[in-house]
Design a protein around this motif. Structure first.
Motif, PDB file in Angstrom:
ATOM      1  N   ASP A 114       0.800  -1.011  -0.152  1.00 44.57           N
ATOM      2  CA  ASP A 114       0.062   0.000   0.068  1.00 44.57           C
ATOM      3  C   ASP A 114       0.768   1.357   0.006  1.00 44.57           C
ATOM      4  O   ASP A 114       0.426   2.392  -0.448  1.00 44.57           O
ATOM      5  N   ALA A 115       1.908   1.210   0.575  1.00 43.69           N
ATOM      6  CA  ALA A 115       3.026   2.434   0.643  1.00 43.69           C
ATOM      7  C   ALA A 115       3.086   2.697  -0.475  1.00 43.69           C
ATOM      8  O   ALA A 115       3.708   3.947  -0.860  1.00 43.69           O
ATOM      9  N   GLN A 116       3.325   1.923  -1.714  1.00 43.32           N
ATOM     10  CA  GLN A 116       3.738   2.311  -2.942  1.00 43.32           C
ATOM     11  C   GLN A 116       2.795   2.535  -3.775  1.00 43.32           C
ATOM     12  O   GLN A 116       2.961   3.092  -4.969  1.00 43.32           O
ATOM     13  N   MET A 117       1.594   2.636  -3.566  1.00 42.18           N
ATOM     14  CA  MET A 117       0.342   3.146  -4.355  1.00 42.18           C
ATOM     15  C   MET A 117      -0.221   4.191  -4.073  1.00 42.18           C
ATOM     16  O   MET A 117      -0.295   4.496  -2.641  1.00 42.18           O
ATOM     17  N   SER A 118      -0.567   5.253  -4.955  1.00 46.52           N
ATOM     18  CA  SER A 118      -0.868   6.584  -4.365  1.00 46.52           C
ATOM     19  C   SER A 118      -2.297   6.436  -4.004  1.00 46.52           C
ATOM     20  O   SER A 118      -2.576   7.246  -3.203  1.00 46.52           O
ATOM     21  N   ARG A 119      -3.162   5.509  -4.342  1.00 50.63           N
ATOM     22  CA  ARG A 119      -4.572   5.348  -3.607  1.00 50.63           C
ATOM     23  C   ARG A 119      -4.310   5.277  -2.345  1.00 50.63           C
ATOM     24  O   ARG A 119      -5.464   5.179  -1.546  1.00 50.63           O
ATOM     25  N   THR A 120      -3.394   4.120  -1.920  1.00 55.48           N
ATOM     26  CA  THR A 120      -3.529   3.674  -0.477  1.00 55.48           C
ATOM     27  C   THR A 120      -2.629   4.104   0.213  1.00 55.48           C
ATOM     28  O   THR A 120      -2.091   3.516   1.312  1.00 55.48           O
ATOM     29  N   ARG A 121      -1.575   4.929  -0.087  1.00 55.52           N
ATOM     30  CA  ARG A 121      -0.226   5.247   0.744  1.00 55.52           C
ATOM     31  C   ARG A 121      -0.670   6.242   1.909  1.00 55.52           C
ATOM     32  O   ARG A 121       0.235   6.313   2.658  1.00 55.52           O
ATOM     33  N   ASN A 122      -2.054   6.572   2.199  1.00 54.47           N
ATOM     34  CA  ASN A 122      -2.346   7.414   3.233  1.00 54.47           C
ATOM     35  C   ASN A 122      -3.168   6.674   4.160  1.00 54.47           C
ATOM     36  O   ASN A 122      -3.733   7.181   5.059  1.00 54.47           O
ATOM     37  N   ARG A 123      -3.303   5.183   3.855  1.00 53.35           N
ATOM     38  CA  ARG A 123      -3.849   4.341   5.020  1.00 53.35           C
ATOM     39  C   ARG A 123      -3.269   4.460   6.282  1.00 53.35           C
ATOM     40  O   ARG A 123      -2.212   4.769   6.344  1.00 53.35           O
ATOM     41  N   SER A 131       0.521  -2.446 -10.770  1.00 52.28           N
ATOM     42  CA  SER A 131       1.544  -2.799 -11.584  1.00 52.28           C
ATOM     43  C   SER A 131       2.972  -2.535 -10.458  1.00 52.28           C
ATOM     44  O   SER A 131       3.836  -3.210 -10.498  1.00 52.28           O
ATOM     45  N   LYS A 132       2.719  -1.185 -10.067  1.00 52.72           N
ATOM     46  CA  LYS A 132       3.956  -0.933  -9.369  1.00 52.72           C
ATOM     47  C   LYS A 132       4.205  -1.869  -7.916  1.00 52.72           C
ATOM     48  O   LYS A 132       5.510  -2.104  -7.504  1.00 52.72           O
ATOM     49  N   ALA A 133       3.023  -2.070  -7.421  1.00 48.94           N
ATOM     50  CA  ALA A 133       3.072  -2.692  -6.224  1.00 48.94           C
ATOM     51  C   ALA A 133       3.133  -4.414  -6.266  1.00 48.94           C
ATOM     52  O   ALA A 133       3.248  -5.058  -5.506  1.00 48.94           O
TER      53      ALA A 133
END
Length: 426
Positions: free
Chosen positions: A198-207, A321-323
């Motif tokens: 999640d830390a690598q995805m813009s959608r989930t990095r603020n969880r 893909s990044k994650a």
């Protein structure tokens, strides 16, 4: 073909935890310790991000303008940056020793060719750590994904309302509470498992767990506690069938679907089963059994998951893909559109079958065709021309489709008592 870090097809032998830890170490020891001079020097950043272009080395790029590529040849462990060889290539001159010392970089040993090598200092006394966000009770709603949980709980209540027989408000309340806790448990443990990704995805990095608003241990024990409490509530105040379904859904989501996201595109089908179980739980809570109506409602929710999720995942392909997630939209975009259209069309016969199993009246077969036709048109547009616009239209169309479909089912619910009375009169 050059390897790309973060792709689900390469570098499987290297743990994502290892890469993330190296990245974190380099940022703290390289960026903060060196005053932001060299930037992060982990391989992932150098190969996939323009971080080097924003460092102090950027202005010294030579005629070829490929300092970031040459810089990667001179990197060493622990975030140290070797600039020897770059100078020899005429790309980036070695920074003055005085400037390196001024920004906090330690001893500068000599390379084989006599040029200087920059090595970060081991002294971490000057590091300044960003404080963790303040603790607030809202972290539990974030861990539970309250909006998603509310939608799933709605399908459970719909299953209870569609079941034949007398309804009991207390049973409905305990079913809703127990199901909600099971959903919160599954969502929380899912975030606990996927925090490094999640830390690598813009959608989930603020969880919550990514930004350290609470500790991983706290998150895990909250998820485990919610799951145990939810299953126990369903077993004590509803019935064992519902409790078994709730516990099985937690395990299916956290132990099957979550790890499959990084190994196979079949994860979407496994996730669809997770979404199909809640209305069956509601039905079983009312009747104590799983009749044909329960299986039909579960199949409807199973089919609905594909146009909903496939359209959502289309615009998230770069993040997935990044994650390293092997989603259908990343691995096989063509199949992603075909599957979404296929299950959108499957909603027609499923809704037409509702009157034949005694779930609804014949009127539902007619009215459901209108709302299913709307989602089918959006799915056809997405399959024929997949892009951000058509994906977004199908996604929001599916969100509107589900509550309207459930409302139509309730409106056209078959009255079992009247049918039984007519049969007795005859």
């Amino acid at each position: 073909m050059a390897k790309v870090w973060g792709s689900p097809f390469v570098n499987k032998e290297r743990s994502m935890w290892t890469r993330l830890s190296q990245h974190t170490l380099n940022r703290t020891r390289g960026l903060q310790g060196a005053g932001g001079l060299l930037g992060c020097t982990c391989v992932r950043c150098l190969r996939t991000s323009p971080a080097v272009r924003h460092s102090a080395l950027g202005p010294w790029r030579g005629e070829k303008g490929r300092a970031e590529g040459k810089l990667g040849l001179g990197l060493r462990e622990r975030g140290s940056a070797t600039v020897s060889g770059i100078k020899a290539a005429g790309e980036v001159p070695v920074l003055p020793e005085e400037k390196l010392r001024a920004v906090g970089i330690g001893a500068i040993p000599e390379g084989r060719d006599g040029t200087s090598v920059a090595v970060p200092a081991d002294d971490t006394s000057s590091l300044r750590w960003k404080p963790s966000p303040a603790y607030t009770p809202t972290i539990y709603s974030s861990l539970s994904k309250v909006n998603l949980s509310a939608l799933v709980t709605l399908t459970t209540m719909a299953g209870y309302a569609m079941a034949p027989g007398a309804t009991d408000v207390a049973t409905l309340l305990w079913t809703t509470v127990g199901t909600g806790m099971c959903i919160s448990s599954a969502n929380t443990i899912n975030q606990w498992i996927e925090a490094p990704y999640d830390a690598q995805m813009s959608r989930t990095r603020n969880r919550v767990l990514v930004r350290h608003a609470t500790s991983p241990h706290h998150g895990f024990f909250f998820g485990a506690g919610a799951g145990i409490a939810g299953v126990a509530t369903l077993a004590a105040f509803v019935n064992p069938i519902v409790a078994i379904l709730g516990g099985a859904n937690i395990l299916l989501y956290t132990c099957v679907y979550t790890p499959m996201k990084r190994t196979s595109i079949a994860n979407t089908w496994a996730g669809a089963v997770v979404g199909a179980i809640p209305p069956m739980m509601g039905w079983a809570a009312c009747t104590g059994s799983l009749d044909a109506g329960a299986w039909l409602m579960g199949t409807m929710l199973y089919a609905w998951q594909f146009p909903h999720f496939n359209s959502l995942s289309w615009n998230l392909r770069p993040d997935y893909s990044k994650a390293g997630y092997r989603m259908m939209s990343v691995v096989d975009p063509g199949l992603n559109g075909r599957v979404g259209l296929r299950y959108s069309l499957a909603m027609f016969p499923l809704c037409w079958a509702a009157p034949y199993v005694g779930l609804t009246t014949v009127g539902f077969a007619a009215t459901s065709t209108i709302i299913n036709g709307y989602m089918g048109m959006q799915a056809f547009s997405f399959w024929r021309n997949p892009n951000e616009k058509t994906a977004r239209a199908l996604f929001f169309g599916s969100i509107v489709h589900l509550p309207i479909l459930l409302a139509l089912m309730l409106l056209h619910k078959a009255d079992k008592e009247e049918e039984e009375g007519e049969a007795v009169d005859d």
